[in-house]
Design an enzyme around this catalytic site. Sequence first.
Site, PDB file in Angstrom:
ATOM      1  N   ARG A 142       0.830  -1.205   0.000  1.00  0.00           N
ATOM      2  CA  ARG A 142       0.000   0.000   0.000  1.00  0.00           C
ATOM      3  C   ARG A 142       0.863   1.251   0.000  1.00  0.00           C
ATOM      4  O   ARG A 142       1.719   1.416   0.851  1.00  0.00           O
ATOM      5  CB  ARG A 142      -0.916   0.009   1.224  1.00  0.00           C
ATOM      6  CG  ARG A 142      -2.022  -0.998   1.097  1.00  0.00           C
ATOM      7  CD  ARG A 142      -2.773  -1.193   2.405  1.00  0.00           C
ATOM      8  NE  ARG A 142      -3.420  -2.501   2.387  1.00  0.00           N
ATOM      9  CZ  ARG A 142      -4.679  -2.697   2.053  1.00  0.00           C
ATOM     10  NH1 ARG A 142      -5.452  -1.699   1.741  1.00  0.00           N
ATOM     11  NH2 ARG A 142      -5.182  -3.916   2.027  1.00  0.00           N
ATOM     12  N   LYS A 199     -18.886 -19.218  15.696  1.00  0.00           N
ATOM     13  CA  LYS A 199     -19.384 -18.357  14.614  1.00  0.00           C
ATOM     14  C   LYS A 199     -19.604 -19.176  13.347  1.00  0.00           C
ATOM     15  O   LYS A 199     -18.943 -20.183  13.110  1.00  0.00           O
ATOM     16  CB  LYS A 199     -18.436 -17.190  14.351  1.00  0.00           C
ATOM     17  CG  LYS A 199     -17.001 -17.547  14.144  1.00  0.00           C
ATOM     18  CD  LYS A 199     -16.161 -16.300  14.226  1.00  0.00           C
ATOM     19  CE  LYS A 199     -14.785 -16.488  14.851  1.00  0.00           C
ATOM     20  NZ  LYS A 199     -14.690 -16.933  16.193  1.00  0.00           N
ATOM     21  N   THR A 218     -21.303   5.475  10.603  1.00  0.00           N
ATOM     22  CA  THR A 218     -20.095   6.299  10.725  1.00  0.00           C
ATOM     23  C   THR A 218     -20.453   7.765  10.596  1.00  0.00           C
ATOM     24  O   THR A 218     -21.440   8.127   9.932  1.00  0.00           O
ATOM     25  CB  THR A 218     -19.063   5.924   9.648  1.00  0.00           C
ATOM     26  OG1 THR A 218     -17.888   6.700   9.862  1.00  0.00           O
ATOM     27  CG2 THR A 218     -19.564   6.199   8.239  1.00  0.00           C
ATOM     28  N   LYS A 233     -18.125   9.349   6.712  1.00  0.00           N
ATOM     29  CA  LYS A 233     -18.286   9.214   5.257  1.00  0.00           C
ATOM     30  C   LYS A 233     -19.337  10.226   4.774  1.00  0.00           C
ATOM     31  O   LYS A 233     -19.001  11.386   4.607  1.00  0.00           O
ATOM     32  CB  LYS A 233     -18.571   7.753   4.912  1.00  0.00           C
ATOM     33  CG  LYS A 233     -17.407   6.838   5.376  1.00  0.00           C
ATOM     34  CD  LYS A 233     -17.517   5.438   4.906  1.00  0.00           C
ATOM     35  CE  LYS A 233     -16.623   4.458   5.628  1.00  0.00           C
ATOM     36  NZ  LYS A 233     -15.182   4.598   5.506  1.00  0.00           N
ATOM     37  N   THR A 279     -10.942   5.206  26.133  1.00  0.00           N
ATOM     38  CA  THR A 279     -10.354   6.052  25.081  1.00  0.00           C
ATOM     39  C   THR A 279     -10.972   7.449  25.135  1.00  0.00           C
ATOM     40  O   THR A 279     -12.149   7.598  25.481  1.00  0.00           O
ATOM     41  CB  THR A 279     -10.529   5.395  23.687  1.00  0.00           C
ATOM     42  OG1 THR A 279      -9.888   6.211  22.717  1.00  0.00           O
ATOM     43  CG2 THR A 279     -11.976   5.222  23.300  1.00  0.00           C
ATOM     44  N   THR A 280     -10.166   8.423  24.810  1.00  0.00           N
ATOM     45  CA  THR A 280     -10.633   9.818  24.862  1.00  0.00           C
ATOM     46  C   THR A 280     -11.827  10.006  23.922  1.00  0.00           C
ATOM     47  O   THR A 280     -11.822   9.478  22.812  1.00  0.00           O
ATOM     48  CB  THR A 280      -9.481  10.759  24.453  1.00  0.00           C
ATOM     49  OG1 THR A 280      -8.397  10.523  25.344  1.00  0.00           O
ATOM     50  CG2 THR A 280      -9.894  12.220  24.521  1.00  0.00           C
TER      51      THR A 280
HETATM   52  N1  PLP Z   1     -17.772  -0.666   8.180  1.00  0.00           N
HETATM   53  C1  PLP Z   1     -17.611  -0.609   6.860  1.00  0.00           C
HETATM   54  C2  PLP Z   1     -18.454  -1.476   6.006  1.00  0.00           C
HETATM   55  C3  PLP Z   1     -16.669   0.243   6.295  1.00  0.00           C
HETATM   56  O1  PLP Z   1     -16.502   0.280   4.973  1.00  0.00           O
HETATM   57  C4  PLP Z   1     -15.896   1.044   7.145  1.00  0.00           C
HETATM   58  C5  PLP Z   1     -14.893   1.993   6.582  1.00  0.00           C
HETATM   59  O2  PLP Z   1     -14.177   1.797   5.719  1.00  0.00           O
HETATM   60  C6  PLP Z   1     -16.085   0.957   8.503  1.00  0.00           C
HETATM   61  C7  PLP Z   1     -17.020   0.096   8.998  1.00  0.00           C
HETATM   62  C8  PLP Z   1     -15.272   1.794   9.441  1.00  0.00           C
HETATM   63  O3  PLP Z   1     -15.721   3.110   9.419  1.00  0.00           O
HETATM   64  P1  PLP Z   1     -14.835   4.286  10.037  1.00  0.00           P
HETATM   65  O4  PLP Z   1     -14.066   4.840   8.931  1.00  0.00           O
HETATM   66  O5  PLP Z   1     -15.786   5.253  10.635  1.00  0.00           O
HETATM   67  O6  PLP Z   1     -13.955   3.653  11.052  1.00  0.00           O
END
Ligand code: PLP
Length: 910
Positions: free
Chosen positions: A30, A164, A253, A256, A285-286
Site C-alpha cells: 500500500r 461463529k 459512521t 463518510k 479512550t478519549t
Molecule cells: N464498516 C464498513 C463497512 C466500512 O466500509 C468502514 C470503513 O471503511 C467501517 C465500517 C469503518 O468506518 P470508520 O471509517 O468510521 O472507522
Amino acid sequence: MEKKTQIQKSNLLHLVESKLEELKQNGSYRQFINIQKSTTNFPEFQFIDKRGNTKNAVNWCTNDYLALSIHPHVIQAASAIIQSQGVGSGGTRNISGSTAAHLSLENTIAAWHKKEAALLFNSAYQANLTTLATLGRNIPDLIFISDEENHASIIEGIRGHNKKYIFRHNDVYHLEEILKSIPSEIPKIIVFESVYSISGTLAPIQQIVRLANKYHCHTYIDEVHGVGLYGPYGAGKVEELGLETEIDFINGTLSKAIGCFGGYISASAKWIDFIRSFASGFIFTTSLPPSICIAAKSSIETIINRAEIREKFFKNVEFLRRSLNEKNIQYTGKETHITQIVLGNAVTCKQIADYLLNQAGIYTQPINFPTVPKGQECLRITITPKHSFDQIHKLVFHLGGVLTDSISIIGRASMLSKAQLNLSNEIIKKKFPWIKVVIKYTDTRGDDLQDVPLHTQEGSDFFTDRVSQSLGAHEADIAVHSLKDLSNEHFFGKNKFAVIDRDEVRDIAIFNEDITDKLKKGIILKIGTCSFRRETLAIPFLKEVLPGFGNEILLESAPIRGNIDTRLQKLSNKEYDGIILAFAGINRMLKTNEYKDLFQDLLKNKKIMVLPLFECTPAPAQGAIAVECLVSNPTASYILDQINDSFLFETCASEKKLAGKYGAGCIQKFGISFVKTNDHISYYAHGIDQHENSIDEWYPTQEIKNTIHPDNILHSDDLGFIAERINLRSSAYIKTSAVFVSHISSIDKGMEAQIQSKIIWAAGTATWKKLAAKNIWVQGCADSLGFENSISLLQTPLLNLKDDISILTNEESAKRWESEKYPAFSTYAIHYKSELIDRYKIKCAQLLFWSCFAHFDLIKDILPDDLIHACLPGKTSELLKQHGIRPILFPTIKSFYQWKKKYSQVHSAA
Ligand code: PLP
C-alpha cells in the site's frame, strides 16, 4: 545471552522485510498518496508525484459522498465550537464526562434511526469491533452468524472465543441452513452490512429480518455506507425499508456521508447501557472533540433538511452509469451508489490506477487482497454532488481507453520495420504496462518490387498501403510506418495518426575504405542513391567536400534499391564506391540488441560523411515513426493520443504540408527540414520543385521593419575583427579521437599534422569545404548552429563521439566550453582593429548580424542605441539575451544573406 537476543532481533527484522517484499512483489503493497485537500476545489486536489512535482487530480474514491466535509454550515459549526470550547475533549467520557455536544449528537442519531439511544465511538471501526467483542465476551454462548464479505472491523469484533458461522455473501438460503442447524434456545446474532462497501452489493435486509424473526435471532447491521444517503431523511437503508424496530443494532459512521469523524451504534436504551458499561474500547479512550460532535450534528441536520444534495448525488451516480454503459464498460454495484470495475489482478489494478493518476489526473484507489478475495481486485469508484459532468466525461473517456488487456500492431517484415515495431511496442508498454502488444507483419508493394526504381511505377504509398489496409480488414489495431513513406493524401486523410519517435533526420554517405586511394587516383566513383532528392542535392555537395588530392572529383550516381542491410551488403561487395542512406535507419538498427552486431559488421572498414541539413536537406518527416489506426477503434485511438509526441507530430506534419506546396510523391527533388535551436523553430525547403524551379525558402519568413537602409545591414565578419594565432602550449596535445573545428583559423600547419589521424567535425559547410581543400576528410558539420546543437547527433550509437571530442576555437569560446567540461583548445584570439572607416560603418549600422558573441563583446560600447541585433539561435543569442538584447534569429548564415539579398532588391525597387 545478549548475542541470542541480537540474533532474534535480526531474524525478526528479516521476517518483517521479507513480508513487506512479498507485498511489493504481488502488487499489494500500500502506498499512500500525499495530498492537499481543498474546500474550494473539491473534488479536485493537489498531490505530490514520485518525482516531487505538485499535480492536480480529481478524487474518484472519496467516501465524503455528499461533500459535507466542506459544507459551509458544517465548517461553521465546528469552527464556532473550537473557538468557544477548544480543540480536544480532554479525556474519556468516564473522566471528562459527556459534554452537551456529545449528548446532543447521540440524541440526534437515536432520533434519526428511531431508536431509544445511541453511543458514540471514535470510529465505526471501533464501534463494530468494540460492540461485537463486548457482546461475545459477556455472552459466552452467543453465536455470531456473519456474512462472508463483512468488513474487517466486524471480522475483528467476532474473532474471540464465541462460536461463529459465516454465510455466503447475501445468500439467505445458506443463512437459513445455518440458522436451522442451531438449537433454538442458543442466543445468536446475524451480523451484516446494508451496502457492501467494495462490491456495492445490497443486502436482502427484509429477508434477513424475516429469518431473524423466524429463528429468534438478534440482528446487527453495519450501515456505514448507507447512512446519509438512503431513506426519506437519509438515515440509511433500514429507514428506507421502515425496519428500525426489527433491527437490534445499527452501526454507522460520522466520517463518510456525514463528512466529519467518528462512529456510533444505535439500539435500545438497555443495549446501549450494557455496551457503555462493559466496552473497553468505549470506556478507555478519549471521547470525540466537541467541535466534531457539533459539526456531525449540523451535517445530519443538513442531510435531513436539504434533500436536494442527495438528489444531485444520485443524479451524478446515474449519469456516470449511463456514460459507462454507452462505452460498454462493465461494472458491478448497480443496486447502490458504489461502482466497481473488477480487473482481477493486483498488478494490473495498481498499474492502471497509477496511470490514471499520473497521466490523466484521475484518482481511483486500487482495491486488493485482503480487502477483496484474490482474483477480484478492482477499482472502486465513488462520486459526489460536486463532480461535474465534464469530470465524469473525462473519467469515462480514460477508462474506455485503458481497460483493455491486449492490442495488435502491424508493419513491414523488413529488419528496419521490425526494429520500428519493437520500438512501438516498447513505447506502448512503457505507458500501458498491463497491455499485451501482439506484433504482426505484412509484405508491401515496395517489397514486391525489390529491384525496380519506384518512380517508374504508378502511384504512391508503396511501403504503407497494405499495412494500412490491414486495419480496415481488422487484422490489427495499429499500423506502424516510416512517416516519410506515407503520402500526404493518406497522412492527412481519414485515419488517425500519431508520431511516436524521430531519429536523426539527416542523410549519410557511406564509402568503402579504399575511397581515399580512388580519390587520389582521380577515378570516377559510383554512388548508389535511391531518390531524385539525393541525386539532386547530395551528389553535387559530395563533389565539393570530398578531398580531391589535386584531382577533379568525378561522381556517377547509380540507382540502388533494397532494404538497408542489402544496400550495405552491395556496398561491401564493391558494387558501389559509396551509397547514400537515411542516418536514422542505421542508427535505429544499432540501437537494437537483435541487429546491432550485424550492422556493426556491415559498417566495419567504411568511411562516413553525415550530410548537412541545408545543402542536403532531408525528406519531409525523415527518421520519424508514425502509427495509424481507424477512428472507429476507440482503444487504439486512445493509445495513439497518449503515445503521440505532439512536438514531433507538429513538426513532421508541417514539413509534409510544406512539401505539398512544391510537389509530393516519389519524384521529389527537394528536401524539407525543421530546425530547432533553443526555442526557435523554423523550416527550410531546398532543392528543385515540380516545375523545375530551384527552392531555397525559410518558414516563417522574417518580419523585419522595412525602414532599414540596405547599406546599413552589416555582418560582424565584415568589420575590423582579426583572428590572431595563439601558439599552442607544448602540453596542448589532443587526446580525443575527434576534433570539432569551429573556424578554419583554428588550423595551422602544426595543428593540421596533429589532426590528420582524427575524426574531424566542422562548424559549418564553409569550414568543411576549406578543410576539404586541405585534403582533410570531414565526417560532418554542425550546420553553423553551434557545437551545442550537434551534441545529440554526436552521441548517436553510429558516431558515439560525445565524450571523445575536443573543440578547437577562439580564446573566449574555449574558456566557455572548458567550463562546461569539454576539452577545448584556443588556437586564435579575436581582436578589434579600430579604424576610422569601420567606426563610421558601425555608427550608421541599423541591423548587425553577429557571427559570434566575441565580436559583440569587443565593440559593445560603441554600438548605436537603436541598433537591431541579429544572430543564429545558438550560444550567441543566449549570451546576447543575458545583455538584455532580444536578437532577431536567422536559422543559418545562409538564410541571413538570402534575406539581405531579397530585402535589398525590394528596397531598391521601391
Ligand atoms: N464498516 C464498513 C463497512 C466500512 O466500509 C468502514 C470503513 O471503511 C467501517 C465500517 C469503518 O468506518 P470508520 O471509517 O468510521 O472507522
